[in-house]
Design a protein around this motif. Structure first.
Motif, short mmCIF file in Angstrom:
data_model
loop_
_atom_site.label_atom_id
_atom_site.label_comp_id
_atom_site.label_asym_id
_atom_site.label_seq_id
_atom_site.Cartn_x
_atom_site.Cartn_y
_atom_site.Cartn_z
N TYR A 227 -1.90 7.97 -10.47
CA TYR A 227 -2.03 6.74 -11.26
C TYR A 227 -0.85 5.80 -11.01
O TYR A 227 -1.03 4.58 -10.89
N ALA A 228 0.35 6.37 -10.89
CA ALA A 228 1.54 5.54 -10.69
C ALA A 228 1.52 4.82 -9.36
O ALA A 228 1.91 3.65 -9.28
N VAL A 229 1.08 5.49 -8.30
CA VAL A 229 1.09 4.84 -6.99
C VAL A 229 0.11 3.68 -6.96
O VAL A 229 0.35 2.67 -6.30
N VAL A 230 -0.99 3.80 -7.70
CA VAL A 230 -1.95 2.70 -7.77
C VAL A 230 -1.44 1.59 -8.68
O VAL A 230 -1.46 0.41 -8.32
N ALA A 231 -0.95 1.97 -9.86
CA ALA A 231 -0.50 0.96 -10.83
C ALA A 231 0.72 0.20 -10.34
O ALA A 231 0.87 -1.00 -10.60
N THR A 232 1.61 0.88 -9.61
CA THR A 232 2.87 0.26 -9.21
C THR A 232 2.79 -0.44 -7.86
O THR A 232 3.35 -1.53 -7.69
N TYR A 233 2.08 0.16 -6.91
CA TYR A 233 2.16 -0.33 -5.53
C TYR A 233 0.90 -0.97 -4.97
O TYR A 233 0.95 -1.61 -3.92
N LEU A 234 -0.25 -0.78 -5.62
CA LEU A 234 -1.48 -1.30 -5.02
C LEU A 234 -1.49 -2.83 -4.96
O LEU A 234 -1.92 -3.41 -3.96
N MET A 235 -0.99 -3.48 -6.01
CA MET A 235 -0.95 -4.94 -6.02
C MET A 235 -0.11 -5.47 -4.85
O MET A 235 -0.56 -6.33 -4.09
N ILE A 236 1.09 -4.95 -4.70
CA ILE A 236 1.96 -5.44 -3.64
C ILE A 236 1.46 -5.01 -2.26
O ILE A 236 1.67 -5.70 -1.26
N PHE A 237 0.77 -3.86 -2.19
CA PHE A 237 0.16 -3.43 -0.93
C PHE A 237 -0.95 -4.40 -0.52
O PHE A 237 -1.03 -4.83 0.64
N PHE A 238 -1.79 -4.77 -1.47
CA PHE A 238 -2.88 -5.70 -1.18
C PHE A 238 -2.36 -7.10 -0.81
O PHE A 238 -2.87 -7.74 0.11
N THR A 239 -1.33 -7.57 -1.55
CA THR A 239 -0.86 -8.94 -1.31
C THR A 239 0.04 -9.05 -0.08
O THR A 239 -0.11 -9.96 0.74
N ASP A 240 0.97 -8.09 0.08
CA ASP A 240 1.97 -8.22 1.13
C ASP A 240 1.59 -7.53 2.45
O ASP A 240 2.06 -7.94 3.51
N GLU A 241 0.73 -6.51 2.39
CA GLU A 241 0.37 -5.79 3.61
C GLU A 241 -1.04 -6.13 4.09
O GLU A 241 -1.24 -6.44 5.26
N VAL A 242 -2.01 -6.08 3.17
CA VAL A 242 -3.38 -6.40 3.56
C VAL A 242 -3.53 -7.91 3.73
O VAL A 242 -4.27 -8.37 4.60
N GLY A 243 -2.80 -8.68 2.89
CA GLY A 243 -2.80 -10.13 3.04
C GLY A 243 -3.86 -10.85 2.24
O GLY A 243 -4.27 -11.96 2.60
N ILE A 244 -4.32 -10.26 1.14
CA ILE A 244 -5.30 -10.95 0.29
C ILE A 244 -4.57 -11.58 -0.89
O ILE A 244 -3.48 -11.15 -1.26
N SER A 245 -5.18 -12.58 -1.50
CA SER A 245 -4.49 -13.38 -2.51
C SER A 245 -4.27 -12.60 -3.80
O SER A 245 -5.08 -11.75 -4.17
N SER A 246 -3.17 -12.91 -4.48
CA SER A 246 -2.86 -12.24 -5.74
C SER A 246 -3.89 -12.55 -6.80
O SER A 246 -4.19 -11.72 -7.67
N VAL A 247 -4.46 -13.74 -6.77
CA VAL A 247 -5.50 -14.13 -7.75
C VAL A 247 -6.73 -13.26 -7.57
O VAL A 247 -7.31 -12.77 -8.55
N PHE A 248 -7.14 -13.02 -6.31
CA PHE A 248 -8.30 -12.16 -6.06
C PHE A 248 -8.02 -10.74 -6.53
O PHE A 248 -8.87 -10.10 -7.18
N VAL A 249 -6.83 -10.22 -6.22
CA VAL A 249 -6.49 -8.85 -6.60
C VAL A 249 -6.49 -8.71 -8.12
O VAL A 249 -7.06 -7.76 -8.67
#
Length: 452
Positions: A23-45
């Motif tokens: 749960y922690a790895v998803v709650a803490t890092y998924l947002m920044i993984f999606f925005t900074d690594e995958v490159g999708i917008s923070s609004v979409f995430v």
């Protein structure tokens, strides 16, 4: 009533270690993984995190119904804990597989959406039956206080280990590519998740389970949840608390990366928070006995408010000691609230049986699973839009106004929410003292008559 052995208590607690690492790895890092690594917008995430929870509003109670109606030689909780863990561990690996490496355009967004929704659904399969076991261990209030803190301690340690060492491990595991670091960390956590669950499933026996004469129907879910007025109070207070907590934790990596600019201090800060929360959990039964559980919760809310306020004030001073002290106040409150919440929901199971005549551990605990996921998602929505609103730019130096906006969202807003949480709890919650004692006496008499 059969005694719960130390082996069973701690084997049960170990299951929370891997579960909360996930749960922690998803709650803490998924947002920044999606925005900074995958490159999708923070609004979409943020929107994805939020709107997927509407499906959970249906999915979670139905899973609770399935568990409550399950009867096997392994019991009704353990089979689903194992099944859910195995599936969720696989989904977690794919969740941190960067789709931008093999997909393009809209398909990247589709992949992330499907993976995240599947992760939420499969986490539900094991999380609901896991926490549903707590009230089945014992109905003794003091013993329940002691048992409830054990999985919370392991959960805190599991989550904090990810928060403390996550960024360091991502860097070590992803020397050539940070995306590979996230992916490999996901694999490691998945393996630990499966092992910790096996410890629980193989060593904990289900006992003292109250069986209903008839299976619970799907049409009864709304009644079980909606007519339990104390559960509704708990839901309201916990939603407020969880939103406050995840607004804070969701911004924490951004805060130390761009505002404090010291990831070594981040690791120290999180480690100190973990020690503080564990200490609070260990002390919870004793504190509760001395000042009363109702007062413990109120004191805990005050501590979180002081912590948030302190961090907001001192974060611009460059004084790491004062920042850590404010963090300790916050984490003391969080530890006490987490312990109290588990006991409160367990008591709500008893109250539901008392009021409605049917016992439904998993349907009621499905409310907790949904609360946590909804709160995370709602916080993610705010964080996603908040990052856009404060003009956050990934992998760049942030402006002073961006840093200030970040601090308002992660410190001031949560402080206000925790004041509201304390008010809701103190005004409406009543499952303690004489009232709860009378509820349990009435239940015992009713069960004795049913046996006769």
């Amino acid at each position: 009533m059969e005694k719960v052995t130390a082996k069973e208590k701690y084997s049960y607690g170990i299951g929370a270690f891997g579960k909360d690492m996930v749960y922690a790895v998803v709650a803490t890092y998924l947002m920044i993984f999606f925005t900074d690594e995958v490159g999708i917008s923070s609004v979409f995430v943020g929107s994805l995190f939020f709107f997927s929870r509407f499906w959970d509003a249906v999915n979670d109670p139905v899973m609770g119904l399935i568990v409550d109606n399950t009867k096997t030689k392994w019991g009704k909780f353990r089979p689903w804990i194992l099944i859910g863990t195995l599936i969720n561990a696989v989904v977690l690996v794919f969740l941190f597989l960067n789709p931008a490496n093999f997909l393009q355009g809209k398909m990247v967004y589709v992949y992330c959406s499907v993976a995240y929704i599947l992760w939420g659904m499969t986490y539900t399969i094991m999380d609901i039956p896991y926490w549903s076991m707590v009230p089945s261990f014992t109905s003794n209030p003091e013993e329940r206080d002691k048992i409830a803190v054990i999985p919370r301690i392991f959960a805190t340690l599991g989550g904090a280990s990810v928060n403390t060492f996550g960024l360091m491990l991502i860097g070590i595991l992803g020397v050539a590519s940070k995306s590979q670091g996230y992916f490999r960390l996901g694999i490691i956590i998945s393996i630990i998740f499966v092992i910790s669950t096996l410890v629980t499933v193989l060593n904990v026996k289900e006992k003292n389970v109250v069986e209903n004469k008839d299976k619970i129907k799907i049409s009864e879910i709304v009644s079980i949840l909606g007519k339990n007025d104390q559960l509704l109070v708990i839901i309201a207070s916990v939603v407020i608390f969880q939103v406050a907590q995840f607004l804070y934790s969701g911004f924490l990596v951004y805060f130390f990366t761009y505002a404090i600019k010291d990831l070594n201090l981040y690791a120290t800060f999180v480690a100190m928070g973990t020690v503080t929360q564990v200490a609070a959990l260990i002390l919870f039964p004793r504190i509760s006995k001395v000042v009363g559980r109702k007062n413990v919760y109120t004191i805990a809310c005050i501590l979180t408010v002081l912590g948030f306020g302190g961090m907001f004030i001192v974060s611009g001073m460059g004084n790491s000691i004062l920042l850590c002290l404010a963090g300790i106040a916050y984490n003391l409150g969080v530890g006490l609230i987490n312990a109290a919440t588990t006991v409160m929901i367990s008591n709500a199971v008893d109250y539901g049986e008392y009021k409605l005549g049917k016992r439904s551990e998993s349907i009621i605990f499905s409310a907790q699973t949904f609360i946590v996921k909804f709160s995370t998602a709602f916080s993610g929505l705010i964080i996603g839009f908040g990052l856009s609103l404060i003009k956050y730019v990934p992998n760049a130096t942030q402006t002073a106004s961006t840093i200030f906006g970040m601090k308002v969202i992660m410190f001031l807003i949560p402080a206000i929410l925790m004041v509201l949480c304390a008010v809701v709890y103190s005004k409406c919650y009543k499952l303690h003292g004489k009232f709860y004692s009378d509820v349990m006496k009435s239940l015992e008499k009713r069960r004795e008559k049913a046996v006769v």
